[in-house]
Motif scaffolding. Structure first.
Motif, mmCIF file in Angstrom:
data_model
loop_
_atom_site.group_PDB
_atom_site.id
_atom_site.type_symbol
_atom_site.label_atom_id
_atom_site.label_comp_id
_atom_site.label_asym_id
_atom_site.label_seq_id
_atom_site.Cartn_x
_atom_site.Cartn_y
_atom_site.Cartn_z
ATOM 1 N N GLY A 75 -2.219 5.236 3.033
ATOM 2 C CA GLY A 75 -3.453 4.325 2.630
ATOM 3 C C GLY A 75 -3.845 3.519 3.898
ATOM 4 N N LEU A 110 -4.834 -0.688 5.321
ATOM 5 C CA LEU A 110 -5.179 -2.049 5.321
ATOM 6 C C LEU A 110 -6.020 -2.410 6.425
ATOM 7 N N VAL A 144 0.978 -1.317 -0.067
ATOM 8 C CA VAL A 144 0.059 0.032 -0.134
ATOM 9 C C VAL A 144 0.996 1.461 0.092
ATOM 10 N N GLN A 145 0.511 2.225 -0.648
ATOM 11 C CA GLN A 145 1.083 3.494 -0.485
ATOM 12 C C GLN A 145 0.867 4.360 0.999
#
Length: 121
Positions: free
Chosen positions: A16, A18, A12-13
């Motif tokens: 971001g 999760l 993920v950048q």
């Protein structure tokens, strides 16, 4: 026998989100504390967050305000919602649970195999 199975890791950048999940399965009578730990390359494993059966929580200072731990006792599952991710959150995340087994005298502390979270800058 008890197993903890994690899911939800990935790439993920920065900035971001999760959501990690960990389901416990096997000869389980009850689960006390559940927790998430993480281990970055070259570093020791550290506690990220933990939650009691009653819902009491504790977080590492580095994730307070960004991560949220929760659990579903009916499903023997713990979750870790991770928001505003930073590159320094990159690590293998491990689920941990303190379990009372069905058979008297069984149970103990169990670990999942880990799920990799990579945060790119």
């Amino acid at each position: 026998q008890v197993q903890l199975v994690e899911s939800g890791g990935g790439l993920v950048q920065a900035g971001g989100s999760l959501r990690l999940s960990c389901a416990a399965a096997g000869s389980i009578f009850d689960i006390k504390t559940m927790a998430w730990y993480r281990q970055a390359p070259g570093k020791q494993r550290e506690l990220v967050a933990q939650i009691t059966k009653g819902g009491g929580t504790n977080y590492a200072d580095s994730v307070k305000g960004r991560f949220s731990i929760s659990r579903d006792n009916a499903k023997d599952t713990v979750y870790l919602q991770m928001n505003s991710l930073k590159p320094e959150d990159t690590a293998v995340y491990y689920c941990n649970a303190d379990i009372i087994g069905v058979r008297r005298g069984t149970g103990g502390e169990y670990w999942g195999k880990g799920t990799l979270v990579t945060v790119s800058s």
